[in-house]
Enzyme design. Sequence first.
Site, PDB file in Angstrom:
ATOM      1  CG  ASP A  10      -2.315   0.591   0.838  1.00 47.36           C
ATOM      2  OD1 ASP A  10      -2.332   1.765   0.434  1.00 47.36           O
ATOM      3  OD2 ASP A  10      -3.338  -0.102   0.960  1.00 47.36           O
TER       4      ASP A  10
ATOM      5  CG  HIS B 190      -4.340   2.348  -2.104  1.00 49.13           C
ATOM      6  ND1 HIS B 190      -4.307   3.018  -0.909  1.00 49.13           N
ATOM      7  CD2 HIS B 190      -5.640   2.387  -2.514  1.00 49.13           C
ATOM      8  CE1 HIS B 190      -5.534   3.442  -0.594  1.00 49.13           C
ATOM      9  NE2 HIS B 190      -6.360   3.084  -1.558  1.00 49.13           N
TER      10      HIS B 190
ATOM     11  CD  GLU C  99      -9.916   4.272  -1.190  1.00 50.38           C
ATOM     12  OE1 GLU C  99     -10.843   4.597  -0.458  1.00 50.38           O
ATOM     13  OE2 GLU C  99      -8.795   3.921  -0.742  1.00 50.38           O
TER      14      GLU C  99
HETATM   15  C1  TNX Z   1     -10.826   2.010   2.003  1.00 46.39           C
HETATM   16  S1  TNX Z   1     -11.727  -0.431   0.693  1.00 46.39           S
HETATM   17  C2  TNX Z   1      -9.721   1.382   1.476  1.00 46.39           C
HETATM   18  C3  TNX Z   1      -8.550   1.125   2.340  1.00 46.39           C
HETATM   19  C4  TNX Z   1      -8.716   1.718   3.709  1.00 46.39           C
HETATM   20  C5  TNX Z   1     -10.132   1.464   4.191  1.00 46.39           C
HETATM   21  C6  TNX Z   1     -10.392   1.934   5.580  1.00 46.39           C
HETATM   22  C7  TNX Z   1     -10.532  -0.222  -0.076  1.00 46.39           C
HETATM   23  C8  TNX Z   1     -10.443  -1.155  -1.130  1.00 46.39           C
HETATM   24  N1  TNX Z   1      -9.688   0.793   0.239  1.00 46.39           N
HETATM   25  O1  TNX Z   1      -7.387   1.599   1.710  1.00 46.39           O
HETATM   26  O2  TNX Z   1      -7.783   1.140   4.562  1.00 46.39           O
HETATM   27  O3  TNX Z   1     -11.039   2.103   3.331  1.00 46.39           O
HETATM   28  O4  TNX Z   1     -11.618   1.467   6.080  1.00 46.39           O
END
Ligand code: TNX
Length: 510
Positions: A180, A250, A314
């Site tokens: 990440d 990420h 994201e």
């Molecule tokens: C969203 S869900 C994210 C993570 C975070 C999380 C915290 C997802 C695929 N990505 O990077 O840790 O929310 O709840």
Amino acid sequence: MPAPTPPALPLVPRPTRAHARGGRFTLDAGTGVRVGDGAEPAARMLRELLAPATGLPLPPAEDGAVVLTLDPALTGLGDEGYGLTVGPRSVLLRAAQPTGLLHGVQTIRQLLPSEALSGAPRAGVRWSLPCAEITDVPRHHWRGAMLDVARHFQPVEYLRRYVDLLALHKINVFHLHLTDDQGWRMPVPAYPKLTEIGGHRSRSPVGAEGDAYDDVPHGGAYTRAELTGLVAYAAARGVTVVPEIEMPGHARAALAAYPHLGNRPGRTLDVWTRWGVCDTVLGVHDEVFDFCRTVLDEVMDVFPSPSIHIGGDEVPVTEWATSPEAAARVREAGLEGPGALHGWFLSRVGAFLIRNGRRPVAWAETGADLPDHFAVMAWRDPAHALAAARRGLDVINADHRRTYLDHPQRGGAQELPAQPGAVVTLRDVHAHDPVPEGASPEAAAHVLGAQAQVWTEYATTPARLEYLTYPRLCALADRAWSGPTPWRDFRSRLDRHLPRLDALGVPRHP
Ligand code: TNX
């Protein structure tokens, strides 16, 4: 006088069919195990699981009272089901496939007094189990738990314990979130800086506001031998380790190690020291795909899992929208704009995995920008799972409102630090139906199952991880293995399951 109703068997997850009979079977120093062909791994696991607390040798014996047999003709039991008959003088465990026997051994373990799960010798306990007839076949094939070891690293010894606890609940997928923005945990020989540089950050945020730091360096990475060892350890317990390498977002830790994989030539970045969504993402030039292929070659070499997770969540397009290289790629690939690079990127990498006989999995919304052969891990909205399944994509239902165990399990100041945001109660998790409402039988057939997520921004230690994970994971396991069970039935079984978690020393939520 009518016969008294036999007590319900307090098993988690609940078996498909279970009838308690009168009487008990007692294991003692003289009990032997008759081990059929192919049943040796299950016999070994039974012995290893029970030895610490009971001290029972359970040696192989031709005339053993405990019988473990594989019979491929029992096709109704599928790959993971088992049948268990406990009589006053014998225990018969049968399955069509070895994994079914492993699940059956966990049931035997749960039927014994909870002291049997202790890691230390327990004297003065009669090791008996109730006579019963059980036929048990899981409702869903993907019963997963994801652990994020990128935000906070945990040593491999701890991951083995995590696997032990999953196996107790017949959770069969351990999804390991290995990379990440804040850390890269898997070594790749061709890119040593991924762990040398990407495995360490200078500090971490404290509190939920995001403007205070602890000034404590955090880092760690596994060795290849540790990971292959974990894979074998999990497999021996019926658990598949599904690795995840995040791309194209990420990925800040990778960019800190190899800045040329990004979108701004000449820029250097640190391994991210904040939580949240980071604007810096992988570029879309050829070297990036060389990198992805090389990394995934190593991943496939270490992890035999049929599914490989490539992230996909994201991904801000901020950098792509202003990068000349990305603009050139958009033109060359005939895409509508930089936003379309997301699906294009994942499709390309996914195609590489498919050519290698693996199934790509991605955190996605509806999967609208992914080709058919992807499995979608739907997390943002329940409607997404339905849309993806209707499109014919395989779906793992990871609805964040029901399966994000990093969220607190109740409101109030008594809780340990957890992800800010909605409370996810035990009851919310128990109510999580992997099959989204409104799914036709054809769409429902694309639902592989459900998965719980433990993101670790706020879960720094094993104790905190387990406090967040249990007992909510018990609810997810129940739902994913058994399908809908009445809340009160679950609660009463759970009440009798909690002493098992206590015997295992799980610092669970009260
Ligand atoms: C969203 S869900 C994210 C993570 C975070 C999380 C915290 C997802 C695929 N990505 O990077 O840790 O929310 O709840």
